[in-house]
Design a protein around this motif. Structure first.
Motif, short mmCIF file in Angstrom:
data_model
loop_
_atom_site.label_atom_id
_atom_site.label_comp_id
_atom_site.label_asym_id
_atom_site.label_seq_id
_atom_site.Cartn_x
_atom_site.Cartn_y
_atom_site.Cartn_z
N ASP A 272 -2.75 5.67 -0.82
CA ASP A 272 -3.66 4.75 -0.48
C ASP A 272 -3.77 4.69 1.02
OD1 ASP A 272 -3.88 4.09 -3.16
OD2 ASP A 272 -2.71 2.34 -3.13
N MET B 195 0.91 -1.16 -0.02
CA MET B 195 -0.09 0.00 0.06
C MET B 195 0.78 1.09 -0.03
SD MET B 195 -3.02 1.29 2.79
CE MET B 195 -3.89 -0.13 2.44
N PHE C 14 -13.05 1.03 0.89
CA PHE C 14 -11.91 1.41 0.25
C PHE C 14 -11.47 0.61 -1.06
CE2 PHE C 14 -7.19 0.76 0.17
CZ PHE C 14 -6.64 2.01 -0.34
N VAL D 108 -11.39 7.79 4.46
CA VAL D 108 -12.51 6.93 4.60
C VAL D 108 -12.89 6.49 6.06
CG1 VAL D 108 -13.71 4.70 3.66
CG2 VAL D 108 -11.87 6.07 2.25
N LYS E 258 -10.01 5.57 -6.96
CA LYS E 258 -9.03 6.48 -6.33
C LYS E 258 -8.36 7.20 -7.32
CE LYS E 258 -8.45 2.62 -3.26
NZ LYS E 258 -9.33 1.72 -4.08
N ALA F 19 -15.04 0.49 6.37
CA ALA F 19 -14.10 1.02 5.67
C ALA F 19 -13.18 0.50 4.73
CB ALA F 19 -12.94 1.95 6.87
N ILE F 20 -12.71 -0.63 5.15
CA ILE F 20 -12.05 -1.61 4.27
C ILE F 20 -12.90 -2.06 2.95
CG2 ILE F 20 -11.18 -3.84 4.05
CD1 ILE F 20 -9.97 -3.68 7.11
N PHE G 89 -7.28 5.82 2.67
CA PHE G 89 -7.98 4.66 3.78
C PHE G 89 -8.17 5.26 5.01
CE2 PHE G 89 -7.68 1.58 6.76
CZ PHE G 89 -8.64 0.64 6.64
#
Length: 253
Positions: free
Chosen positions: A5, A1, A48, A12, A53, A44-45, A9
């Motif tokens: 990112d 990541m 995401f 989010v 993005k 959130a995961i 994340f």
């Protein structure tokens, strides 16, 4: 990541966690904090992973902090709008308690961290039961995920929200409370009228002693009879929550 990112994340998580903090579901103190954090992290995961993005740019720390403030403010605003609907339902019960004389028996509710009256708590729990029965939580989760598409990360604009919009939301909450509470309030008022007529026709009868128990008994009986009507009103109000959320997205988009 990558670093970008990770920043996306984190943003989010901030929007989702701030919304759940202000929402009427996970804001209760009876829900463990670890459950709130875990649910926010899982949601959130998921968001995401499906979030586009390519149009998100963060050029520096200052921009990141500005976007962070926007995301937290947006989540809190969304949660406040949702909470306002349930506060209107609770307000309907409090208006009923005032008419019945139960307002002075308000007690502290540790779940909501507020002082609520008897009918206020009953209406609030009925509203929550109806909300989960009609799968209202699914609409809320869909509204959260759709918010990242309607209002992408960092593009929330609070300039489009004016005082007329905020005033409309508050006035609508008072109207909801009045519509839900008016059936029992009318019954309580009519019982006062009946006791007044009895006091005029039978002066020997002490209406001050039997008046309050009579009004409470009649109102409770009317509440049981009118419970389907009150429940239908709550259903129509709760079903408007996604519509209100979409309208809020239009204001912020």
């Amino acid at each position: 990541m990558s670093i970008l990112d990770f920043e996306i994340f984190f943003l989010v998580i901030c929007r989702i966690a701030s919304f759940l903090t202000a929402s009427p579901f996970l804001s209760m103190r009876s829900i463990p904090t670890i459950l709130k954090i875990g649910f926010s992290l899982i949601l959130a995961i998921i968001v995401f992973m499906i979030l586009p993005k390519s149009n998100i740019y963060i050029t520096g720390p200052l921009m990141f902090y500005l976007i962070l403030i926007k995301e937290v403010s947006m989540g809190l605003f969304m949660g406040f709008i949702t909470t306002l609907i349930f506060r209107a339902i609770q307000m309907a019960g409090q208006m009923t308690d005032i008419q019945l004389g139960f307002a002075m028996s308000a007690i502290f509710d540790p779940a909501t961290q507020s002082s609520t009256s008897l009918f206020g708590r009953v209406y609030n729990w009925i509203g929550l039961v109806i909300f989960f029965t009609i799968d209202g939580h699914h609409y809320i989760l869909k509204a959260i995920t759709d918010s990242f598409t309607l209002v992408p990360i960092g593009l929330a604009s609070f300039e489009q929200i004016n005082l007329m919009d905020v005033g409309y939301i508050f006035s609508r909450s008072f109207l909801i409370a009045f519509q839900i509470g008016i059936p029992i309030i009318i019954v309580a008022f009519m019982s006062d009228v009946v006791m007044g007529l009895i006091a005029r026709t039978v002066p020997q009868l002490n209406v001050f002693i039997i008046g309050l128990p009579f009004k409470v008994l009649v109102s409770l009986f009317a509440f049981l009879l009118l419970l389907p009507v009150v429940a239908n009103l709550m259903v129509s109000v709760i079903e408007d929550v996604p519509k209100t959320m979409n309208q809020l997205m239009q204001w912020l988009g």
